[in-house]
Design a protein around this motif. Structure first.
Motif, short mmCIF file in Angstrom:
data_model
loop_
_atom_site.label_atom_id
_atom_site.label_comp_id
_atom_site.label_asym_id
_atom_site.label_seq_id
_atom_site.Cartn_x
_atom_site.Cartn_y
_atom_site.Cartn_z
N GLU A 208 8.21 1.84 -12.58
CA GLU A 208 9.05 1.01 -11.66
C GLU A 208 7.86 0.57 -10.66
O GLU A 208 8.42 -0.61 -9.89
N GLU A 209 6.71 0.82 -10.46
CA GLU A 209 5.92 0.56 -9.59
C GLU A 209 5.38 -0.95 -9.52
O GLU A 209 5.36 -2.01 -8.57
N ILE B 70 6.11 -4.02 -6.67
CA ILE B 70 4.95 -4.68 -6.25
C ILE B 70 5.49 -6.25 -6.19
O ILE B 70 5.18 -7.01 -5.02
N ILE B 71 5.83 -6.74 -7.32
CA ILE B 71 6.08 -8.04 -7.43
C ILE B 71 7.23 -8.55 -6.57
O ILE B 71 6.95 -9.42 -5.85
N ILE C 50 -3.57 -1.45 -10.13
CA ILE C 50 -3.09 -0.46 -9.57
C ILE C 50 -3.45 1.05 -10.21
O ILE C 50 -3.73 0.77 -11.65
N HIS C 51 -3.46 2.06 -9.66
CA HIS C 51 -3.55 3.19 -10.71
C HIS C 51 -1.95 3.68 -10.62
O HIS C 51 -1.41 4.32 -9.87
N SER D 251 0.80 -1.35 -0.01
CA SER D 251 -0.22 0.03 0.13
C SER D 251 0.89 1.20 -0.24
O SER D 251 0.57 2.23 -0.54
N ASP D 252 2.08 1.13 0.65
CA ASP D 252 2.92 2.28 0.40
C ASP D 252 3.87 2.44 -0.84
O ASP D 252 4.32 3.43 -1.10
N ILE D 253 3.79 1.32 -1.65
CA ILE D 253 4.43 1.45 -2.80
C ILE D 253 3.62 1.79 -3.81
O ILE D 253 4.28 2.75 -4.85
N ALA D 254 2.28 1.55 -4.10
CA ALA D 254 1.63 2.01 -5.02
C ALA D 254 0.27 2.58 -4.74
O ALA D 254 -0.02 2.40 -3.49
#
Length: 444
Positions: free
Chosen positions: A356-357, A361-362, A350-351, A326-329
């Motif tokens: 790089e997001e 996440i992955i 994701i929006h 949740s803090d990444i994207a």
């Protein structure tokens, strides 16, 4: 009305989500066959009132078998959406309501010790054709950490061995597995109690991936809005839910192992997570059984998705994985897919703000403690609960050499990710084609 197991059955019945079965059923396959059917047709839960060779017993099954049944157990409307359920988990796993001690309880109405102990008197089902025998699959396991004394609550399958012995599958990094390992290294047994037919909130809390050292009875209290009532065991230093139907007390024996399996797995086949039909597991010597006078045995079917084995885990794991990213994207939706056993395959919408997001996440999810083996990241115009839309995103937005990532080393070894997103400034060109004004066309 106290939210114990019996009152929950009444709640299900009030909402037309409980079917009483008066026809005689066999614990061998018949209970599981009926539970399989209601799992596939959206309920209702079942209460079997005539069990072959087990006079006086009832068996409840499929209590969490569908999303509607899970919603009721969470205190939500039956038609709660996936996002509403996710939000409920995100809320409750951060809250605590301490348990309340009581001196007497219904689960002490019958007490069996010594030669009176006989597990064969319990109507333990045999679920699948190749199962080696009866398995306890609904029991909430409660044990104290050898160092801190904090109790841990979890669900692990138990194989019936004899009148006073069972086998349990629990390995590190599972918290119970860590505790067993600590006790065994000191040459001592680990006392453990199994609660069958406990408050639904305790079953739900046991599946939440709380940090080590958190007593899940406090999370259960937060789920139901009232403290869990606890009572001392008869033969071991463990506190158990006072309003459960059955409590099995025992000790996990150090340095003793038996084969466990095959059994129908949550993967939908007989091959375990460890890649074999059988695994050496721990042995529990039962020291007491306590129960109500007219006990209701709780059965949980595990097997081909979806069963309550999956619905119990899905959203607790999804909430934990949401917190990781949740803090990444800007996460719009997240789904542990049924085809991925609600565990292995995770789809995230994701929006997207920068390229790089998806990779971040992955990497974050695949290296997590309970992380999936495949992560699919899509744009927020894709419905992650629709298999067609996810496949369409892969077909139209993925270049395999660029967007498929396979990890062969490190904590994510043997896992992979798919970036099915497009550049933010190009997303309009990749959206579904819909003719202008289609909604206004009237062909009548």
């Amino acid at each position: 009305m106290y939210p114990d197991f019996r009152n929950h059955l009444l709640l299900l019945e009030k909402n037309h989500k409980l079917l009483r079965v008066n026809k005689e059923v066999d614990t061998r396959f018949e209970i599981s066959a009926a539970t399989r059917k209601i799992s596939d047709q959206d309920g209702p839960a079942l209460l079997f009132e005539n069990i072959k060779n087990f006079t006086g017993w009832k068996v409840a099954s499929g209590i969490f078998a569908t999303q509607k049944l899970l919603a009721l157990a969470l205190g939500l409307p039956m038609d709660a959406s996936e996002q509403t359920i996710m939000n409920r988990y995100l809320d409750i796993d951060q809250k605590r309501v301490k348990p309340r001690w009581v001196k007497s309880s219904p689960v002490k109405e019958i007490i069996m010790k010594g030669k009176d102990i006989d597990l064969s008197k319990l109507p333990i089902p045999i679920h699948s054709k190749l199962d080696v025998g009866p398995y306890l699959t609904s029991g909430v396991e409660i044990a104290r950490h050898p160092d801190t004394g904090v109790q841990n609550v979890s669900i692990h399958r138990r194989k019936f061995l004899s009148s006073n012995k069972t086998a349990i599958l629990a390995s590190p990094p599972q918290h119970l597995g860590i505790m067993i390992d600590l006790a065994e290294k000191r040459g001592i047994g680990l006392p453990i109690a199994t609660a069958i037919g406990a408050e639904p909130s305790l079953s739900l809390a046991s599946c939440i991936g709380a940090p080590e050292g958190v007593d899940e009875t406090e999370i259960a209290g937060a789920i139901q809005g009232t403290p869990i009532e606890l009572v001392k065991c008869e033969t071991i230093d463990v506190a158990v839910p006072a309003n459960a139907e059955i409590i099995i007390e025992g000790v996990i024996l150090p340095n003793e192992r038996v084969p466990c399996g095959p059994i129908g797995e949550f993967t939908g086949n007989y091959i375990s997570l460890f890649g074999s039909l059988s695994k050496e597991v721990y042995v529990i010597e039962v020291t007491a059984i306590t129960m109500r006078k007219d006990p209701i045995f709780q059965a949980v079917l595990t097997g081909m998705p979806l069963t309550e084995n999956h619905t119990l885990k899905k959203w607790s794991y999804a909430a934990a994985e949401y917190r990781i990213i949740s803090d990444i994207a800007d996460v719009k939706a997240l789904n542990l897919t049924p085809g991925g056993c609600c565990f292995y395959h995770l789809a995230v919408a994701i929006h997207k703000r920068h390229d790089e997001e998806p990779k971040r996440i992955i990497e974050s999810l695949l290296s997590a403690r309970h992380g999936p083996s495949l992560v699919l990241v899509v744009d927020d115009d894709i419905n992650v609960f629709d298999p067609f839309e996810m496949e369409w995103a892969i077909a139209t937005r993925v270049s395999p050499g660029r967007d498929i990532i396979i990890y062969r080393q490190g904590p994510a070894s043997g896992k992979w990710g798919i970036d099915a997103t497009v550049a933010p400034d190009e997303i309009e060109f990749y959206r579904k084609i819909v003719p202008p004004g289609l909604d206004d066309v009237n062909f009548a």
